[in-house]
Write a protein that holds these residues in place. Sequence first.
Motif, PDB file in Angstrom:
ATOM      1  N   LYS A  69       0.845  -1.193   0.000  1.00 26.20           N
ATOM      2  CA  LYS A  69       0.000   0.000   0.000  1.00 26.20           C
ATOM      3  C   LYS A  69       0.881   1.244   0.000  1.00 26.20           C
ATOM      4  O   LYS A  69       1.969   1.248   0.571  1.00 26.20           O
ATOM      5  N   LEU A  70       0.400   2.296  -0.653  1.00 23.07           N
ATOM      6  CA  LEU A  70       1.165   3.534  -0.771  1.00 23.07           C
ATOM      7  C   LEU A  70       0.505   4.624   0.052  1.00 23.07           C
ATOM      8  O   LEU A  70      -0.700   4.864  -0.064  1.00 23.07           O
ATOM      9  N   PHE A  71       1.289   5.278   0.895  1.00 27.15           N
ATOM     10  CA  PHE A  71       0.786   6.357   1.742  1.00 27.15           C
ATOM     11  C   PHE A  71       1.563   7.632   1.444  1.00 27.15           C
ATOM     12  O   PHE A  71       2.784   7.607   1.291  1.00 27.15           O
ATOM     13  N   LEU A  72       0.841   8.741   1.354  1.00 29.57           N
ATOM     14  CA  LEU A  72       1.463  10.052   1.144  1.00 29.57           C
ATOM     15  C   LEU A  72       1.598  10.730   2.499  1.00 29.57           C
ATOM     16  O   LEU A  72       0.627  10.841   3.250  1.00 29.57           O
ATOM     17  N   ASP A 103      -7.258   2.654   4.724  1.00 28.67           N
ATOM     18  CA  ASP A 103      -6.077   1.954   5.221  1.00 28.67           C
ATOM     19  C   ASP A 103      -5.325   2.796   6.246  1.00 28.67           C
ATOM     20  O   ASP A 103      -5.198   4.014   6.101  1.00 28.67           O
ATOM     21  N   ARG A 104      -4.809   2.119   7.265  1.00 31.92           N
ATOM     22  CA  ARG A 104      -3.999   2.788   8.268  1.00 31.92           C
ATOM     23  C   ARG A 104      -2.524   2.479   8.020  1.00 31.92           C
ATOM     24  O   ARG A 104      -2.161   1.354   7.694  1.00 31.92           O
ATOM     25  N   TRP A 105      -1.672   3.497   8.187  1.00 30.55           N
ATOM     26  CA  TRP A 105      -0.236   3.323   8.021  1.00 30.55           C
ATOM     27  C   TRP A 105       0.377   2.995   9.377  1.00 30.55           C
ATOM     28  O   TRP A 105       0.252   3.766  10.324  1.00 30.55           O
ATOM     29  N   GLN A 106       1.005   1.850   9.466  1.00 29.20           N
ATOM     30  CA  GLN A 106       1.709   1.460  10.685  1.00 29.20           C
ATOM     31  C   GLN A 106       3.148   1.943  10.572  1.00 29.20           C
ATOM     32  O   GLN A 106       3.912   1.478   9.726  1.00 29.20           O
ATOM     33  N   ILE A 107       3.557   2.890  11.425  1.00 27.70           N
ATOM     34  CA  ILE A 107       4.900   3.471  11.317  1.00 27.70           C
ATOM     35  C   ILE A 107       5.971   2.412  11.538  1.00 27.70           C
ATOM     36  O   ILE A 107       6.919   2.284  10.765  1.00 27.70           O
ATOM     37  N   ALA A 108       5.854   1.644  12.596  1.00 31.72           N
ATOM     38  CA  ALA A 108       6.740   0.495  12.880  1.00 31.72           C
ATOM     39  C   ALA A 108       8.216   0.841  12.650  1.00 31.72           C
ATOM     40  O   ALA A 108       8.770   1.705  13.312  1.00 31.72           O
TER      41      ALA A 108
END
Length: 200
Positions: A69-72, A103-108
């Motif tokens: 998945k792509l997050f900006l 979708d949620r971005w998990q920084i991790a």
Amino acid sequence: MGSRITITAGSLAIAVTMALTACGSLGKSHDPGGGRKELKETVAATAGTPEKLGAPIGSHDIQISDSGKLFLVKVELYPLRRDQGFVTVNVRLTRTDAGDNPDRWQIASAFEGDTIALAFSGVTLVDRKNRKRHLVARSGDQDAKPGQVKYLASSGLSSVFVQAGQSVELYAMFGAPPDDVSAVDVVIPRVPVFENVPLG
């Protein structure tokens, strides 16, 4: 209007008990050796909040690819100031992709660089004047094995999930460069370098 979530502020009093950051010559490599939770939980401490830090002094728009998945993400950097022998890098990360993206971005591990910490621990400060690279300060045993090192930086990032429109603040602390150093480069994994950042 997107919501804004801030990781809670922690005390800087512990900083005096922590070891200063390691330094090395440029060009050399350095190896300093949970379940899903809501973002509103306290998962890390920041050394300041935007209200106390003033206006950002620079920003970069980046794309993060995670699990296909792509997050900006917009990365904003706050002013750097010396404080009792330390310098703290504070950033705000804001999801700028479409608000209807569920979708949620998990920084991790996105910003751990060569460290093994699931923390904002891969950040470095580059002192061009003295050709030194400053690593994030760490606490506890300096001989700890990789994965056991505790950094003075936002941690527990495997539990931080950011939705579209949300913001989160992260920090990393460093031993301050010499007083005659007036600017440094701020290097954050996956982010273009913030060059020649004034150091107050």
